[in-house]
Design a protein around this motif. Structure first.
Motif, PDB file in Angstrom:
ATOM      1  N   MET A  94     -29.713  -3.775   9.782  1.00 17.26           N
ATOM      2  CA  MET A  94     -29.267  -2.570  10.472  1.00 17.26           C
ATOM      3  C   MET A  94     -29.208  -1.380   9.541  1.00 17.26           C
ATOM      4  N   SER A  95     -28.704  -1.573   8.376  1.00 14.83           N
ATOM      5  CA  SER A  95     -28.592  -0.430   7.482  1.00 14.83           C
ATOM      6  C   SER A  95     -29.979   0.000   7.021  1.00 14.83           C
ATOM      7  N   ARG A  96     -30.879  -0.994   6.881  1.00 10.06           N
ATOM      8  CA  ARG A  96     -32.223  -0.624   6.465  1.00 10.06           C
ATOM      9  C   ARG A  96     -32.911   0.211   7.551  1.00 10.06           C
ATOM     10  N   ARG A  97     -32.731  -0.196   8.804  1.00  8.62           N
ATOM     11  CA  ARG A  97     -33.388   0.523   9.911  1.00  8.62           C
ATOM     12  C   ARG A  97     -32.546   1.682  10.467  1.00  8.62           C
ATOM     13  N   ASP A  98     -31.353   1.783   9.886  1.00 10.56           N
ATOM     14  CA  ASP A  98     -30.473   2.856  10.329  1.00 10.56           C
ATOM     15  C   ASP A  98     -30.165   2.792  11.821  1.00 10.56           C
ATOM     16  N   VAL A  99     -29.776   1.595  12.287  1.00 11.64           N
ATOM     17  CA  VAL A  99     -29.328   1.447  13.674  1.00 11.64           C
ATOM     18  C   VAL A  99     -27.931   0.857  13.668  1.00 11.64           C
ATOM     19  N   SER A 100     -27.240   0.994  14.803  1.00 14.77           N
ATOM     20  CA  SER A 100     -25.863   0.516  14.826  1.00 14.77           C
ATOM     21  C   SER A 100     -25.706  -0.749  15.645  1.00 14.77           C
ATOM     22  N   SER A 101     -26.802  -1.198  16.273  1.00 13.56           N
ATOM     23  CA  SER A 101     -26.703  -2.490  16.963  1.00 13.56           C
ATOM     24  C   SER A 101     -28.076  -3.133  17.041  1.00 13.56           C
ATOM     25  N   LEU A 102     -28.045  -4.410  17.364  1.00 15.80           N
ATOM     26  CA  LEU A 102     -29.293  -5.170  17.443  1.00 15.80           C
ATOM     27  C   LEU A 102     -29.317  -5.936  18.752  1.00 15.80           C
ATOM     28  N   ILE A 103     -30.532  -6.185  19.206  1.00 15.75           N
ATOM     29  CA  ILE A 103     -30.686  -7.016  20.390  1.00 15.75           C
ATOM     30  C   ILE A 103     -30.879  -8.447  19.917  1.00 15.75           C
ATOM     31  N   VAL A 104     -30.105  -9.318  20.530  1.00 13.81           N
ATOM     32  CA  VAL A 104     -30.168 -10.719  20.096  1.00 13.81           C
ATOM     33  C   VAL A 104     -30.904 -11.541  21.133  1.00 13.81           C
ATOM     34  N   VAL A 105     -31.797 -12.389  20.650  1.00 16.91           N
ATOM     35  CA  VAL A 105     -32.574 -13.205  21.587  1.00 16.91           C
ATOM     36  C   VAL A 105     -32.431 -14.680  21.263  1.00 16.91           C
ATOM     37  N   GLU A 106     -32.714 -15.492  22.273  1.00 18.24           N
ATOM     38  CA  GLU A 106     -32.771 -16.944  22.098  1.00 18.24           C
ATOM     39  C   GLU A 106     -33.943 -17.288  21.202  1.00 18.24           C
ATOM     40  N   GLU A 107     -34.021 -18.572  20.888  1.00 18.82           N
ATOM     41  CA  GLU A 107     -35.165 -18.968  20.073  1.00 18.82           C
ATOM     42  C   GLU A 107     -36.475 -18.797  20.818  1.00 18.82           C
ATOM     43  N   ASP A 108     -36.417 -18.908  22.178  1.00 19.95           N
ATOM     44  CA  ASP A 108     -37.648 -18.668  22.949  1.00 19.95           C
ATOM     45  C   ASP A 108     -37.833 -17.190  23.299  1.00 19.95           C
ATOM     46  N   ASP A 109     -37.111 -16.347  22.586  1.00 18.56           N
ATOM     47  CA  ASP A 109     -37.228 -14.896  22.749  1.00 18.56           C
ATOM     48  C   ASP A 109     -36.601 -14.325  24.011  1.00 18.56           C
ATOM     49  N   THR A 110     -35.947 -15.147  24.826  1.00 20.49           N
ATOM     50  CA  THR A 110     -35.288 -14.559  25.992  1.00 20.49           C
ATOM     51  C   THR A 110     -34.029 -13.827  25.552  1.00 20.49           C
ATOM     52  N   TYR A 111     -33.684 -12.847  26.339  1.00 14.47           N
ATOM     53  CA  TYR A 111     -32.599 -11.941  25.997  1.00 14.47           C
ATOM     54  C   TYR A 111     -31.249 -12.619  26.076  1.00 14.47           C
ATOM     55  N   LEU A 112     -30.432 -12.340  25.103  1.00 11.97           N
ATOM     56  CA  LEU A 112     -29.084 -12.906  25.092  1.00 11.97           C
ATOM     57  C   LEU A 112     -28.003 -11.847  25.184  1.00 11.97           C
ATOM     58  N   GLY A 113     -28.148 -10.804  24.387  1.00 12.71           N
ATOM     59  CA  GLY A 113     -27.112  -9.778  24.366  1.00 12.71           C
ATOM     60  C   GLY A 113     -27.317  -8.890  23.163  1.00 12.71           C
ATOM     61  N   THR A 114     -26.276  -8.159  22.813  1.00  7.41           N
ATOM     62  CA  THR A 114     -26.404  -7.303  21.648  1.00  7.41           C
ATOM     63  C   THR A 114     -25.259  -7.589  20.692  1.00  7.41           C
ATOM     64  N   VAL A 115     -25.475  -7.119  19.492  1.00  6.88           N
ATOM     65  CA  VAL A 115     -24.415  -7.238  18.510  1.00  6.88           C
ATOM     66  C   VAL A 115     -24.354  -5.923  17.746  1.00  6.88           C
ATOM     67  N   SER A 116     -23.116  -5.411  17.603  1.00  6.41           N
ATOM     68  CA  SER A 116     -22.999  -4.102  16.959  1.00  6.41           C
ATOM     69  C   SER A 116     -22.444  -4.262  15.551  1.00  6.41           C
ATOM     70  N   VAL A 117     -22.690  -3.264  14.772  1.00  2.06           N
ATOM     71  CA  VAL A 117     -22.262  -3.312  13.388  1.00  2.06           C
ATOM     72  C   VAL A 117     -20.737  -3.377  13.286  1.00  2.06           C
ATOM     73  N   ASP A 118     -20.088  -2.665  14.165  1.00  2.00           N
ATOM     74  CA  ASP A 118     -18.626  -2.655  14.152  1.00  2.00           C
ATOM     75  C   ASP A 118     -18.055  -4.045  14.400  1.00  2.00           C
ATOM     76  N   LYS A 119     -18.659  -4.732  15.338  1.00  2.00           N
ATOM     77  CA  LYS A 119     -18.185  -6.058  15.715  1.00  2.00           C
ATOM     78  C   LYS A 119     -18.316  -7.024  14.530  1.00  2.00           C
ATOM     79  N   ILE A 120     -19.455  -6.911  13.876  1.00  4.48           N
ATOM     80  CA  ILE A 120     -19.667  -7.811  12.749  1.00  4.48           C
ATOM     81  C   ILE A 120     -18.646  -7.530  11.645  1.00  4.48           C
TER      82      ILE A 120
END
Ligand SMILES: Nc1ncnc2c1ncn2[C@@H]1O[C@H](COP(=O)(O)OP(=O)(O)OP(=O)(O)O)[C@@H](O)[C@H]1O
Ligand SMILES: [Mg+2]
Lengths: 375, 199
Positions: free
Chosen positions: A275-301
Motif C-alpha cells: 500500500m505504501s509503495r502504491r500510495d493507496v489506503s486500501s486493497l481489494i482482497v480475493v480468494e485463491e480462485d480470484d473471486t472477490y472477498l472484501g477490502t482491507v484498509s491500512v487503518d484496520k491493519i
C-alpha cells in the motif's frame, strides 16, 4: 377547454376515430402526433365541425358543439393548414381580414388588426399588405396563414402540420414565433405534426395517437422518460436513442480496469508495504480462485493487525460492489452512496473487473462527451 | 357605308345580348351542376346535346315557338353559347383545390360566401375563356339569323349568295371576321392577365 367524449368516426368499414376521449386544457399548447393515417387531421376537423363524428360528443367550454351553428363556431376557432391556403385572388391584407369581415368588424378596427398582426411577425404593413400571396416566400406565406387564423382573436387555434412544407431554418423561426405568440396571447393551440422534434419543442402536452385512439397523453419530458408504447418509442427516434445510449452504458464503461488485488493469504506486513509503495489506503482482497472477498484498509491493519498474520481476518465488506453489466445509473447511485468513495465492479464469475471512483467516472463521462481523453 | 356600320353594330349587339344572357344562365347552371350531386351529369349532357343540333335546325325549331325575328336568333345563340360557359364554370369550380375550400369553410364562410369570395373568383379565368369561345362562335353563327328574319350582317351575305356575287359575299363577310378576330384578340389578352393573376 375542449373535451372529446367517446368520439367515433368511420368511413365505410374503416374506423378512423375509435371511441376517442380526450381533454384539452385552456391555454395549453397541445400536440397531436402519431403515424400517418392515425386520425390526427380527422380529430382536428371534428373540433371545427369540418367533419361530423358518427357518435360521441365534443364540448368546447362545456358546450356541445353540435348545438352551435357550424359557420358561427368556425369563426371563433382559428384554422391553419399545411398547404397554407391563402386565397390567391386576395392581397395579404384581404386574406388576414377575412374572418373579421365575416364578423362585420368596422373597417378601422380591421385596419388596426392587420397592422398590429403584421408587426407581430416583423412584416411591415407598408411593404406587405398590398402584395398577393404569390409574391411572398413560403415562410412569409405561412406567417400570413397564421396571422389570418389569429385575426379575430379566437381563443382556440387549430393547426394541421402548418410548418411541414417549410425548410428547416424557416420552420425553426416560425416555431419560435408561434410559441411566443401562444404564450403572449394565451391561446389554446391544437397542433398536428408528425415531427417529434417539433412536438417536444412546442408542446405543453403531447397526445400520441394510433389507430384513432390516444396511446399516451403526457408532457414532453414524461413521454421521453416513459414512452407508453413501442410505437411511441420508435417515434421518439433520436431522442430516445440518446436515452438509449445512456441506458446502454454499463458499470464497466466507467471503471478503471487496472486495480490492485491481493490474495487473502497475504501477510499483513506485505500489504502495508504494498500500500505504501502504491500510495493507496486500501486493497481489494480475493480468494485463491480470484473471486472477490472484501477490502482491507491500512487503518484496520494498523489498529488490529498483528505482524505475520494473514489479512483474511481483517477483511471488511463495507465496499459496494456492482456487476460489470449493470446499468450505469445504478453504479452512479452506488458510488454516491458509498462510504468508501468507490465501487468495486465484479465480473459474472465474481472475480474483480475494476473499480469505479469519482475520477474514473469523470474520465468516462468526458470521453462519452468529447472522445478519448489524454489523461 | 352607314348601312355597313349599322348592320355591323346590330350584329354585335345581338351577339352581346345573347352572350350576356348566356353568361348569367351558364354560370348559374355551372354552379348548380357543381352543387347538386348527379345533376351535373344531366346538365352537362343537355348543354352538350344542344350543341350537336345543327344551328339551322335549332333556329328552325325555335322559330316555331318564337316566330321570326331577333328574339329567336338571340334565344338560339344563348342555347348555343351555353356549353362552353357551363362546362368551364363547372370545371373551374371543381378544380378549386380542396384545401382552399377547407380553409375557407374552416374560417367560417357560408356556402354562398365560399362561392362568391373564393370559388367563383378562382374559376373566373376559366369561365372567361368559356365566354370568349362562346362570343367568337356566336359572331359567326349569327349570320344565319337571316334565315329566320333577324338583323345583322347575315342579310347582305345571304343576298350575295343568292346572286352569286362573290364580291358582295366577301365584302360583307369581312366585318364578321374582323369582329371575331378583334374579340378573340382582346379577350385572349384579358384571359392571359386573369390567368397570370390567379397564379
Ligand atoms: N373522406 C374520406 N373517405 C375515406 N377515408 C378517409 C377520408 N378522409 C380520411 N380518410 C382516411 O382516414 C384515415 C385518417 O385520416 P387522417 O387524415 O385523419 O390521418 P392523419 O393522422 O391526419 O394522417 P397524416 O399524418 O397522413 O396527415 C386515413 O387512413 C385516410 O385515408
Ligand atoms: Mg393529416
Amino acid at each position: 377547454m375542449i373535451q372529446f367524449r367517446n368520439v367515433n368516426k368511420s368511413y365505410g368499414k374503416k374506423i378512423i376515430l375509435n371511441n376517442l376521449t380526450l381533454d384539452i386544457k385552456a391555454g395549453e399548447f397541445v400536440i397531436l402526433i402519431g403515424p400517418s393515417g392515425c386520425g390526427k387531421t380527422t380529430t382536428l376537423k371534428t373540433i371545427n365541425r369540418l367533419i361530423e363524428p358518427d357518435s360521441g360528443e365534443i364540448y368546447i367550454d362545456g358546450k356541445d358543439i353540435t348545438k352551435v351553428d357550424p359557420v358561427k363556431l368556425r369563426r371563433t376557432i382559428g384554422y391553419v393548414i399545411q398547404q397554407i391556403g391563402l386565397f390567391p385572388n386576395m392581397t395579404v391584407e384581404q386574406n388576414i381580414a377575412i374572418v373579421p369581415k365575416l364578423l362585420n368588424y368596422k373597417k378601422e378596427e380591421i385596419d388596426e388588426i392587420v397592422r398590429h398582426l403584421l408587426e407581430l411577425v416583423n412584416m411591415p404593413y407598408e411593404e406587405n399588405a398590398k402584395k398577393y400571396p404569390s409574391e411572398l416566400s413560403g415562410g412569409q406565406q405561412q406567417r400570413i396563414g397564421v396571422l389570418r387564423a389569429l385575426a379575430a382573436s379566437p381563443p382556440i387555434v387549430l393547426m394541421d402540420e402548418p410548418f411541414g412544407a417549410l425548410d428547416p431554418v424557416t420552420r425553426d423561426s416560425l416555431q419560435e414565433e408561434i410559441k411566443k405568440i401562444q404564450k403572449k396571447l394565451g391561446k389554446t393551440i391544437v397542433f398536428v405534426t408528425h415531427d417529434m422534434d417539433e412536438a417536444i419543442r412546442l408542446g405543453d402536452t403531447i397526445v400520441f395517437m394510433n389507430e384513432g385512439k390516444v396511446l399516451q397523453m403526457a408532457s414532453p419530458e414524461e413521454m421521453l422518460q416513459n414512452p407508453a408504447d413501442p410505437i411511441i418509442k420508435s417515434f421518439l427516434g433520436k431522442h430516445i436513442n440518446n436515452e438509449n445510449s445512456n441506458a446502454n452504458l454499463v458499470a464497466s464503461d466507467f471503471m478503471r480496469a487496472k486495480v490492485l488485488t491481493v490474495s487473502k493469504t497475504k501477510k499483513t506486513l506485505e500489504c502495508i508495504e504494498l500500500m505504501s509503495r502504491r500510495d493507496v489506503s486500501s486493497l481489494i482482497v480475493v480468494e485463491e480462485d480470484d473471486t472477490y472477498l472484501g477490502t482491507v484498509s491500512v487503518d484496520k491493519i494498523k489498529a488490529q493487525g498483528k505482524a505475520g498474520r494473514q489479512i483474511a481476518e481483517l477483511i471488511t465488506v463495507e465496499a459496494m460492489t456492482v456487476n460489470r453489466n449493470s446499468n450505469a445509473q445504478q453504479a452512479f447511485e452506488l458510488l454516491i452512496a458509498s462510504p468508501t468513495g468507490y465501487v468495486i465492479v465484479l465480473n459474472d464469475d465474481n472475480t474483480v473487473a475494476g473499480l469505479i471512483t469519482k475520477t474514473s467516472m469523470a474520465k468516462a463521462m468526458g470521453e462519452a462527451l468529447w472522445g478519448e481523453m489524454t489523461q | 357605308m352607314t348601312n355597313l356600320l349599322y348592320l355591323t353594330g346590330e350584329h354585335m349587339v345581338l351577339v352581346l345580348i345573347a352572350i350576356a344572357i348566356s353568361t348569367v344562365l351558364g354560370v348559374l347552371l355551372g354552379i348548380i351542376s357543381y352543387w347538386v350531386p348527379y345533376l351535373d351529369k344531366v346538365i352537362l349532357w343537355v348543354v352538350d346535346s344542344l350543341q350537336t343540333i345543327p344551328s339551322l335546325a335549332l333556329l328552325a325549331l325555335l322559330m316555331i315557338f318564337f316566330g321570326l325575328g331577333n328574339v329567336t336568333l338571340i334565344v338560339g345563340l344563348v342555347l348555343y353559347s351555353l356549353l362552353p360557359i357551363v362546362r368551364n364554370t363547372y370545371i373551374g369550380l371543381t378544380g378549386v383545390p380542396p384545401y382552399l375550400k377547407d380553409a375557407a369553410r374552416g374560417m367560417g364562410m357560408s356556402k354562398l360566401q365560399l362561392m362568391f369570395k373564393v370559388e367563383l373568383p378562382l374559376s373566373f379565368p376559366l369561365i372567361f375563356s368559356g365566354i370568349k369561345i362562346a362570343t367568337v362562335t356566336a359572331l359567326s353563327i349569327a349570320v344565319i339569323g337571316v334565315l329566320i328574319g333577324s338583323g345583322g350582317l347575315g342579310y347582305p351575305i345571304y343576298r350575295g349568295i343568292q346572286t352569286l356575287n362573290f364580291l358582295t359575299i366577301t365584302l360583307w363577310t369581312i366585318p364578321v371576321v374582323i369582329m371575331a378576330v378583334i374579340f378573340d384578340f382582346l379577350m385572349s389578352k384579358i384571359e392571359e392577365k386573369l390567368v397570370k393573376r390567379a397564379k
